[in-house]
Design a protein around this motif. Structure first.
Motif, PDB file in Angstrom:
ATOM      1  N   ARG A 218     -41.418  44.239  -6.246  1.00 51.06           N
ATOM      2  CA  ARG A 218     -40.128  43.587  -6.405  1.00 51.06           C
ATOM      3  C   ARG A 218     -39.190  44.110  -5.319  1.00 51.06           C
ATOM      4  NH1 ARG A 218     -39.493  43.547 -12.935  1.00 51.06           N
ATOM      5  NH2 ARG A 218     -37.541  42.506 -12.383  1.00 51.06           N
ATOM      6  N   PHE A 219     -38.102  43.343  -5.112  1.00 54.14           N
ATOM      7  CA  PHE A 219     -37.149  43.724  -4.071  1.00 54.14           C
ATOM      8  C   PHE A 219     -36.649  45.160  -4.268  1.00 54.14           C
ATOM      9  CE2 PHE A 219     -32.992  44.061  -2.131  1.00 54.14           C
ATOM     10  CZ  PHE A 219     -33.153  43.438  -0.916  1.00 54.14           C
ATOM     11  N   THR A 220     -36.273  45.473  -5.485  1.00 52.09           N
ATOM     12  CA  THR A 220     -35.698  46.801  -5.741  1.00 52.09           C
ATOM     13  C   THR A 220     -36.748  47.911  -5.547  1.00 52.09           C
ATOM     14  OG1 THR A 220     -36.105  46.383  -8.078  1.00 52.09           O
ATOM     15  CG2 THR A 220     -33.861  46.072  -7.300  1.00 52.09           C
ATOM     16  N   GLU A 221     -38.005  47.583  -5.844  1.00 53.64           N
ATOM     17  CA  GLU A 221     -39.066  48.570  -5.634  1.00 53.64           C
ATOM     18  C   GLU A 221     -39.242  48.866  -4.140  1.00 53.64           C
ATOM     19  OE1 GLU A 221     -41.874  47.495  -9.510  1.00 53.64           O
ATOM     20  OE2 GLU A 221     -42.245  46.522  -7.585  1.00 53.64           O
ATOM     21  N   LEU A 222     -39.186  47.807  -3.327  1.00 54.09           N
ATOM     22  CA  LEU A 222     -39.292  48.011  -1.880  1.00 54.09           C
ATOM     23  C   LEU A 222     -38.100  48.819  -1.367  1.00 54.09           C
ATOM     24  CD1 LEU A 222     -40.484  44.490  -0.674  1.00 54.09           C
ATOM     25  CD2 LEU A 222     -41.756  46.637  -0.544  1.00 54.09           C
ATOM     26  N   ARG A 223     -36.926  48.452  -1.855  1.00 60.90           N
ATOM     27  CA  ARG A 223     -35.715  49.152  -1.396  1.00 60.90           C
ATOM     28  C   ARG A 223     -35.803  50.639  -1.746  1.00 60.90           C
ATOM     29  NH1 ARG A 223     -30.895  47.765  -4.918  1.00 60.90           N
ATOM     30  NH2 ARG A 223     -31.971  49.447  -6.025  1.00 60.90           N
ATOM     31  N   ASP A 224     -36.271  50.928  -2.951  1.00 62.23           N
ATOM     32  CA  ASP A 224     -36.362  52.329  -3.376  1.00 62.23           C
ATOM     33  C   ASP A 224     -37.448  53.089  -2.619  1.00 62.23           C
ATOM     34  OD1 ASP A 224     -34.356  51.685  -5.098  1.00 62.23           O
ATOM     35  OD2 ASP A 224     -35.611  51.622  -6.902  1.00 62.23           O
ATOM     36  N   ALA A 225     -38.485  52.366  -2.193  1.00 61.54           N
ATOM     37  CA  ALA A 225     -39.585  53.033  -1.489  1.00 61.54           C
ATOM     38  C   ALA A 225     -39.235  53.321  -0.031  1.00 61.54           C
ATOM     39  CB  ALA A 225     -40.847  52.177  -1.557  1.00 61.54           C
ATOM     40  N   LEU A 226     -38.155  52.721   0.460  1.00 63.39           N
ATOM     41  CA  LEU A 226     -37.802  52.847   1.879  1.00 63.39           C
ATOM     42  C   LEU A 226     -36.382  53.388   2.007  1.00 63.39           C
ATOM     43  CD1 LEU A 226     -39.310  49.394   2.929  1.00 63.39           C
ATOM     44  CD2 LEU A 226     -40.248  51.630   3.491  1.00 63.39           C
ATOM     45  N   PRO A 227     -36.204  54.665   1.763  1.00 60.93           N
ATOM     46  CA  PRO A 227     -34.849  55.226   1.797  1.00 60.93           C
ATOM     47  C   PRO A 227     -34.202  54.991   3.163  1.00 60.93           C
ATOM     48  CG  PRO A 227     -36.432  56.829   0.954  1.00 60.93           C
ATOM     49  CD  PRO A 227     -37.223  55.687   1.487  1.00 60.93           C
ATOM     50  N   GLY A 228     -32.996  54.471   3.125  1.00 61.20           N
ATOM     51  CA  GLY A 228     -32.279  54.232   4.377  1.00 61.20           C
ATOM     52  C   GLY A 228     -32.219  52.768   4.766  1.00 61.20           C
ATOM     53  N   ILE A 229     -33.113  51.944   4.212  1.00 60.93           N
ATOM     54  CA  ILE A 229     -33.085  50.523   4.572  1.00 60.93           C
ATOM     55  C   ILE A 229     -31.893  49.876   3.869  1.00 60.93           C
ATOM     56  CG2 ILE A 229     -34.550  49.594   2.702  1.00 60.93           C
ATOM     57  CD1 ILE A 229     -35.880  47.812   4.896  1.00 60.93           C
ATOM     58  N   SER A 230     -31.208  48.973   4.567  1.00 60.70           N
ATOM     59  CA  SER A 230     -30.097  48.266   3.936  1.00 60.70           C
ATOM     60  C   SER A 230     -30.643  47.019   3.241  1.00 60.70           C
ATOM     61  CB  SER A 230     -29.050  47.873   4.970  1.00 60.70           C
ATOM     62  OG  SER A 230     -29.528  46.786   5.741  1.00 60.70           O
TER      63      SER A 230
ATOM     64  N   HIS B 225     -29.496  44.172   3.335  1.00 56.40           N
ATOM     65  CA  HIS B 225     -29.433  43.070   4.298  1.00 56.40           C
ATOM     66  C   HIS B 225     -30.682  43.040   5.174  1.00 56.40           C
ATOM     67  CE1 HIS B 225     -27.776  40.248   7.228  1.00 56.40           C
ATOM     68  NE2 HIS B 225     -28.223  41.067   8.143  1.00 56.40           N
ATOM     69  N   THR B 226     -31.059  44.200   5.702  1.00 56.98           N
ATOM     70  CA  THR B 226     -32.245  44.267   6.556  1.00 56.98           C
ATOM     71  C   THR B 226     -33.502  43.902   5.783  1.00 56.98           C
ATOM     72  OG1 THR B 226     -31.241  45.978   7.926  1.00 56.98           O
ATOM     73  CG2 THR B 226     -33.637  45.835   7.987  1.00 56.98           C
ATOM     74  N   LEU B 227     -33.610  44.422   4.560  1.00 52.80           N
ATOM     75  CA  LEU B 227     -34.804  44.125   3.765  1.00 52.80           C
ATOM     76  C   LEU B 227     -34.904  42.627   3.470  1.00 52.80           C
ATOM     77  CD1 LEU B 227     -37.290  45.030   2.249  1.00 52.80           C
ATOM     78  CD2 LEU B 227     -35.847  45.718   0.331  1.00 52.80           C
ATOM     79  N   THR B 228     -33.795  42.027   3.073  1.00 54.08           N
ATOM     80  CA  THR B 228     -33.789  40.581   2.823  1.00 54.08           C
ATOM     81  C   THR B 228     -34.186  39.814   4.073  1.00 54.08           C
ATOM     82  OG1 THR B 228     -32.002  40.843   1.225  1.00 54.08           O
ATOM     83  CG2 THR B 228     -32.336  38.631   2.126  1.00 54.08           C
ATOM     84  N   SER B 229     -33.609  40.218   5.194  1.00 49.89           N
ATOM     85  CA  SER B 229     -33.855  39.503   6.442  1.00 49.89           C
ATOM     86  C   SER B 229     -35.323  39.610   6.859  1.00 49.89           C
ATOM     87  CB  SER B 229     -32.922  40.090   7.509  1.00 49.89           C
ATOM     88  OG  SER B 229     -33.371  39.770   8.795  1.00 49.89           O
ATOM     89  N   ARG B 230     -35.891  40.798   6.745  1.00 46.48           N
ATOM     90  CA  ARG B 230     -37.291  40.966   7.146  1.00 46.48           C
ATOM     91  C   ARG B 230     -38.223  40.212   6.204  1.00 46.48           C
ATOM     92  NH1 ARG B 230     -37.815  41.279  11.820  1.00 46.48           N
ATOM     93  NH2 ARG B 230     -39.377  42.833  12.205  1.00 46.48           N
TER      94      ARG B 230
ATOM     95  N   ARG C 255     -37.560  37.494   4.572  1.00 49.62           N
ATOM     96  CA  ARG C 255     -37.466  36.056   4.893  1.00 49.62           C
ATOM     97  C   ARG C 255     -38.253  35.724   6.144  1.00 49.62           C
ATOM     98  NH1 ARG C 255     -31.166  35.019   3.521  1.00 49.62           N
ATOM     99  NH2 ARG C 255     -31.396  35.047   1.258  1.00 49.62           N
ATOM    100  N   GLN C 256     -38.186  36.612   7.132  1.00 48.10           N
ATOM    101  CA  GLN C 256     -38.963  36.387   8.349  1.00 48.10           C
ATOM    102  C   GLN C 256     -40.462  36.418   8.033  1.00 48.10           C
ATOM    103  OE1 GLN C 256     -37.552  39.465  10.955  1.00 48.10           O
ATOM    104  NE2 GLN C 256     -35.782  38.295  11.650  1.00 48.10           N
ATOM    105  N   PHE C 257     -40.859  37.366   7.189  1.00 49.07           N
ATOM    106  CA  PHE C 257     -42.276  37.468   6.817  1.00 49.07           C
ATOM    107  C   PHE C 257     -42.741  36.225   6.062  1.00 49.07           C
ATOM    108  CE2 PHE C 257     -42.405  42.424   6.727  1.00 49.07           C
ATOM    109  CZ  PHE C 257     -42.478  42.440   8.099  1.00 49.07           C
ATOM    110  N   GLU C 258     -41.864  35.702   5.191  1.00 52.31           N
ATOM    111  CA  GLU C 258     -42.211  34.450   4.502  1.00 52.31           C
ATOM    112  C   GLU C 258     -42.384  33.322   5.513  1.00 52.31           C
ATOM    113  OE1 GLU C 258     -38.986  34.552   1.202  1.00 52.31           O
ATOM    114  OE2 GLU C 258     -40.352  32.882   0.720  1.00 52.31           O
ATOM    115  N   ALA C 259     -41.439  33.237   6.455  1.00 49.95           N
ATOM    116  CA  ALA C 259     -41.462  32.131   7.421  1.00 49.95           C
ATOM    117  C   ALA C 259     -42.699  32.191   8.310  1.00 49.95           C
ATOM    118  CB  ALA C 259     -40.200  32.165   8.277  1.00 49.95           C
ATOM    119  N   THR C 260     -43.188  33.404   8.580  1.00 48.18           N
ATOM    120  CA  THR C 260     -44.357  33.517   9.453  1.00 48.18           C
ATOM    121  C   THR C 260     -45.657  33.601   8.649  1.00 48.18           C
ATOM    122  OG1 THR C 260     -43.867  35.885   9.613  1.00 48.18           O
ATOM    123  CG2 THR C 260     -43.220  34.518  11.450  1.00 48.18           C
ATOM    124  N   GLY C 261     -45.555  33.499   7.331  1.00 43.34           N
ATOM    125  CA  GLY C 261     -46.777  33.444   6.526  1.00 43.34           C
ATOM    126  C   GLY C 261     -47.419  34.787   6.282  1.00 43.34           C
TER     127      GLY C 261
END
Lengths: 110, 110
Positions: B36-48, B50-55, B57-63
């Motif tokens: 889940r989004f919050t699990e990823l955020r918690d696993a990556l201390p320091g990520i914003s 905004h950055t997590l959402t943006s990445r 979305r890019q990963f979804e767009a590129t499959g």
């Protein structure tokens, strides 16, 4: 170079040493053999001399690249991968293999 | 996402899709399974966020990643690697193997 300790995670260590948009591409060129500064610059359109100098110095400091100055006239300086740097071949081959598996518009498509 | 064609070189294609300081670390987490989004955020201390959402979305767009919203209360959204994204396992394993071969001060050294 900072003196920040390397991360414990191997992936994070790789990213700490090879992060940034140019580092991996410089290694890609050096995997073909030793290069002079101007040869690297010409092989990487868009890289600034400042960035190339900075990355090569970082690579020297971390033991990825050696810099050899030959006492010739005119002076000749060559950069080549150390065995540690050569070890990056597996990483770049894995990147290339994955990159080429990505479906997407071919660069030559209209 | 931009519509810039992907580079022809496989390494450059990888860097175009997985560049930036966080992309590879997000994939590292997703290689352990759906998050889940919050699990990823918690696993990556320091990520914003905004950055997590943006990445993502890019990963979804590129499959590379799929986003699945479950019609539950409260709603649950999971991100998981596609087979293309799973293909990055070889790259990250090569990075980790190289990263751990780098001599350097151990993070726990005095």
């Amino acid at each position: 170079m900072t003196t920040t300790p390397l991360p414990e995670c191997g992936v994070a260590r790789f990213l700490a040493l090879l992060g940034g948009p140019w580092a991996t591409l410089i290694v890609r060129e050096l995997l073909h053999g030793p290069h002079r500064f101007t040869e690297l610059r010409d092989a990487l359109p868009g890289i600034s001399p400042h960035t190339l100098t900075s990355r090569l110095r970082q690579f020297e400091a971390t033991g990825i690249v050696t810099r050899t100055a030959y006492a010739e006239i005119p002076p000749r300086v060559e950069y080549r991968l150390t065995p540690l740097g050569e070890g990056l071949r597996d990483v770049l081959e894995a990147m290339a293999s994955w990159g080429l598996s990505v479906p997407g518009p071919a660069p030559t498509a209209p």
